[in-house]
Scaffold this motif. Structure first.
Motif, PDB file in Angstrom:
ATOM      1  N   ASP A  15       0.586  -1.567   0.343  1.00  0.00           N
ATOM      2  CA  ASP A  15      -0.187  -0.170  -0.063  1.00  0.00           C
ATOM      3  C   ASP A  15       1.087   1.233   0.440  1.00  0.00           C
ATOM      4  O   ASP A  15       0.531   2.306   0.307  1.00  0.00           O
ATOM      5  CB  ASP A  15      -0.868  -0.235   1.243  1.00  0.00           C
ATOM      6  N   ASN A  16       2.409   1.363  -0.285  1.00  0.00           N
ATOM      7  CA  ASN A  16       2.990   2.435  -0.042  1.00  0.00           C
ATOM      8  C   ASN A  16       3.035   3.615   0.639  1.00  0.00           C
ATOM      9  O   ASN A  16       3.862   4.099   0.654  1.00  0.00           O
ATOM     10  CB  ASN A  16       2.132   2.816  -1.459  1.00  0.00           C
ATOM     11  N   GLY A  18       6.060   2.746   2.840  1.00  0.00           N
ATOM     12  CA  GLY A  18       7.654   3.752   2.871  1.00  0.00           C
ATOM     13  C   GLY A  18       8.277   2.958   4.028  1.00  0.00           C
ATOM     14  O   GLY A  18       9.197   3.136   4.008  1.00  0.00           O
TER      15      GLY A  18
HETATM   16  S1  SF4 Z   1       6.270  -1.867   4.429  1.00  0.00           S
HETATM   17 FE1  SF4 Z   1       7.663  -1.875   2.164  1.00  0.00          FE
HETATM   18  S2  SF4 Z   1       6.208  -3.346   1.086  1.00  0.00           S
HETATM   19 FE2  SF4 Z   1       4.867  -3.265   2.847  1.00  0.00          FE
HETATM   20  S3  SF4 Z   1       3.445  -1.965   1.955  1.00  0.00           S
HETATM   21 FE3  SF4 Z   1       5.041  -0.699   2.936  1.00  0.00          FE
HETATM   22  S4  SF4 Z   1       5.451   0.060   0.931  1.00  0.00           S
HETATM   23 FE4  SF4 Z   1       4.638  -1.675   0.476  1.00  0.00          FE
END
Ligand code: SF4
Ligand code: SF4
Length: 69
Positions: A15-16, A18
């Motif tokens: 879900d972006n 970050g």
């Molecule tokens: S931690 Fe990284 S891979 Fe996991 S949802 Fe957030 S941005 Fe996406």
């Protein structure tokens, strides 16, 4: 032997948020519109912090165990 494998990112689950990018100690990741991408394939140390910290299990660090016969 393939020594340049990177963690696998499932952009359908991501879900972006970050969090993985912020917590990667090697700065191996940066965030794009579609999710995290790798700055350089050789930067990642395969520490698996990103896998542990992702709340959606969208990033995986698969290991393959191999040995010589
Ligand atoms: S931690 Fe990284 S891979 Fe996991 S949802 Fe957030 S941005 Fe996406
Ligand atoms: S395995 Fe470690 S070094 Fe590689 S992207 Fe994830 S947090 Fe960064």
């Amino acid at each position: 032997m393939d020594t340049n494998r990177n963690p696998e990112i499932n952009t359908n689950l991501c879900d972006n948020c970050g969090i993985c990018v912020e917590n990667c100690t090697e700065n191996a990741l940066h965030l794009e519109k579609q999710g995290p991408v790798f700055n350089s394939p050789n930067t990642c140390t395969y520490c698996a912090i990103c896998e542990e910290i992702c709340p959606l299990h969208a990033i995986r660090v698969p290991y393959t165990v191999s040995w010589k016969a």
